[in-house]
Every structure is written in C-alpha cells, then in structure tokens.
Design a protein around this motif. Structure first.
Motif, PDB file in Angstrom:
ATOM      1  N   ILE A 176      11.503   2.173  32.323  1.00 48.55           N
ATOM      2  CA  ILE A 176      12.171   3.446  32.580  1.00 48.55           C
ATOM      3  C   ILE A 176      11.239   4.626  32.319  1.00 48.55           C
ATOM      4  CG2 ILE A 176      14.450   2.500  32.084  1.00 48.55           C
ATOM      5  CD1 ILE A 176      14.280   3.756  29.349  1.00 48.55           C
ATOM      6  N   HIS A 177      11.585   5.742  32.938  1.00 51.45           N
ATOM      7  CA  HIS A 177      10.798   6.968  32.834  1.00 51.45           C
ATOM      8  C   HIS A 177      11.611   8.006  32.071  1.00 51.45           C
ATOM      9  CE1 HIS A 177       8.866  10.723  34.351  1.00 51.45           C
ATOM     10  NE2 HIS A 177       7.776   9.985  34.237  1.00 51.45           N
ATOM     11  N   THR A 178      11.117   8.385  30.896  1.00 50.44           N
ATOM     12  CA  THR A 178      11.830   9.337  30.048  1.00 50.44           C
ATOM     13  C   THR A 178      10.853  10.385  29.537  1.00 50.44           C
ATOM     14  OG1 THR A 178      13.325   7.576  29.325  1.00 50.44           O
ATOM     15  CG2 THR A 178      13.330   9.631  28.050  1.00 50.44           C
ATOM     16  N   SER A 179      11.182  11.662  29.798  1.00 51.26           N
ATOM     17  CA  SER A 179      10.352  12.779  29.311  1.00 51.26           C
ATOM     18  C   SER A 179       8.897  12.623  29.724  1.00 51.26           C
ATOM     19  CB  SER A 179      10.462  12.903  27.782  1.00 51.26           C
ATOM     20  OG  SER A 179      11.806  13.117  27.388  1.00 51.26           O
ATOM     21  N   TRP A 182       6.533   6.493  30.669  1.00 53.57           N
ATOM     22  CA  TRP A 182       7.081   5.197  31.050  1.00 53.57           C
ATOM     23  C   TRP A 182       7.138   4.298  29.818  1.00 53.57           C
ATOM     24  CZ3 TRP A 182       9.284   4.149  35.598  1.00 53.57           C
ATOM     25  CH2 TRP A 182       8.992   4.992  36.677  1.00 53.57           C
ATOM     26  N   ASN A 185      12.587  -0.925  28.100  1.00 54.52           N
ATOM     27  CA  ASN A 185      13.968  -0.868  27.615  1.00 54.52           C
ATOM     28  C   ASN A 185      14.534  -2.282  27.613  1.00 54.52           C
ATOM     29  OD1 ASN A 185      16.518   0.139  26.841  1.00 54.52           O
ATOM     30  ND2 ASN A 185      17.152   0.284  28.993  1.00 54.52           N
TER      31      ASN A 185
END
Length: 257
Positions: A176-179, A182, A185
């Motif tokens: 996943i891509h957060t802030s 990568w 999760n």
C-alpha cells in the motif's frame, strides 16, 4: 445441433470435398494446387471454427482431403504422398510450404475477449448460459503483471500464502501507498519463522523497488508473446510449431523438381 458429433460437420466436409475435388487437381500445377489449398483453408471453415470446437476426427478428415488434393490423388485410389503432410504444412522458414494447420486457434480469440470484456452484453449472456467461466474451462491463469517474471504469488511463496487470512486478497491490498511511502500491510495468522522468513526476504527483494499505480485497472496479459497482446496469428504459429515440430530441409531438398 450438437457439433461435438462428427456427423453434424458434414456440410463443412462436403464443401471441402467439392472445392478440392480430384478433377480440379489434374487441371492445376502443383503451384495452383498449393494456392487453392491455402484459399480453402482461409475461407470455408473460418465461421465454424471461430464459434464451435470441432472433433479431432473432423480435423483429420479435412487434412486428408487437403493432402490428397495437393498430391493429385484420385478419389477412391490409394496414392503416394511424397512428403509427410506435417512438413508440407510447416512454415516456409523451416522447410515447409506454409499451408498451415486447420487448427488455427480461432476460439482463443473469443476466450481472450471473454476475459477482457466482462461487462459486454454478449459476455453476460455467455455467463448466464455456460456459467462464470463461459464454458472455456479454467486453463488460463491470472498472473501478477507487476513483475517481469509474471510469477503467481501463491505458487512462488506457498508458506506465506498458507499464513494469509484472506486468501482472495489482491496484491494491492498488501503493498500500500501511504503518505508518499510504499509499505507492507500483511494479514498473517501468525508471524513467519524458520524457512518462511526466507520467503519474506525473497518477496521483499522483488517488491522493494516496485510502485503500483492505484488508478490503473487489473488486466489480462498474453504471456506467450513479447508484446503481451493476444493475436490469432501468434496462437496459430504456436499451434503449428507444436504439431509439426522442428523440421530439417535435408540435403538438396526442393519442392519443385
């Protein structure tokens, strides 16, 4: 009509017989017979073979008609075939005449469209009549296109797959891509250990430098061609190479003596 029965293919066989009759072969040179043999293959059976799956006996009968016509053998006479028919049908670059096999793989075009046009009206109708797989079987595999190896994740990492709580999850659910970063999760039933840690290390080496486009839809890719795009021509070439195998021209071999 049940076209899995040979008797229901009589119209196609009869058309072949009429177009490739023995009296025509006597009026043509070997070049003329070659041209007519290719033309009949390219016109008469295309409609039937692009919609229905023909029995193997039908293929064999049609090939027999083509072979006898090409060699100029009269009806009801046991003639001589000077070269094996699979060599005649083979591509020119391997010593054949490029006639091609009747098994041209036209049904593959519809299977490819079935996979890539799931919302089309005709596709929905096929699913209602033949089930979710459309009656095509389950021979095709959906692979992860994010890596050039085209590996199937559950096959390459079976121990990690066994730990996964949601076996139908997508790769994008776990990478996943957060802030702007990568990250993984994972949703494992227990922490990996022992040899499973080796799979974690291998997996991370594959995806560490990968970035996924969240707006790009998943799609099917044709793994048997460098372009990743399906074509009947490419599939036909694969079928012919599989049926005919590698051929040798031999020494001083000539089609026209």
């Amino acid at each position: 009509m049940n076209l899995s029965k040979c008797s229901n293919w009589f119209d196609v066989i009869d058309s072949f017989t009429k177009c490739l009759s023995s009296w025509k072969s006597k009026c043509l040179s070997i070049g003329g017979r070659l041209t007519l043999t290719k033309t009949v293959l390219g016109s008469l059976p295309l409609y039937y073979f692009s919609i229905f799956r023909a029995p193997i006996k039908v293929f064999n009968k049609l090939e027999s008609i083509r072979s006898r016509f090409f060699w100029g053998i009269k009806d009801g006479v046991k003639g001589i075939s000077w070269v094996k028919w699979n060599k005649v049908c083979a591509n020119i670059n391997v010593g054949g005449l490029g006639i091609g096999s009747i098994r041209v793989g036209l049904l593959g075009k519809w299977k490819w469209r079935f996979l890539n046009e799931p919302n089309a009206l005709w596709c929905r109708v096929i699913k209602v009549l033949h089930g979710d797989n459309g009656g095509f079987g389950v021979s095709s595999k959906r692979v992860d296109p994010w890596h050039k190896s085209g590996c199937i994740m559950k096959d390459k990492f079976p121990r990690l797959y066994a730990l996964e709580l949601e076996i139908l999850c997508l790769f994008k659910d776990r990478w996943i891509h957060t802030s702007g970063i990568w990250s993984c999760n994972w949703n494992w039933r227990s922490a990996p250990r022992g040899r499973t840690l080796d799979e974690v290390s291998t997996l991370m080496s594959l995806i560490r430098d990968m970035s996924l486009d969240p707006n790009a839809p998943d799609r099917w890719q044709w793994g048997l061609h460098n372009s990743r795009k399906f074509s009947v021509r490419a599939l036909s070439a694969l079928i012919q190479n599989s049926l005919n195998g590698p051929l040798s021209r031999g020494i001083n071999f000539r089609w026209n003596n």
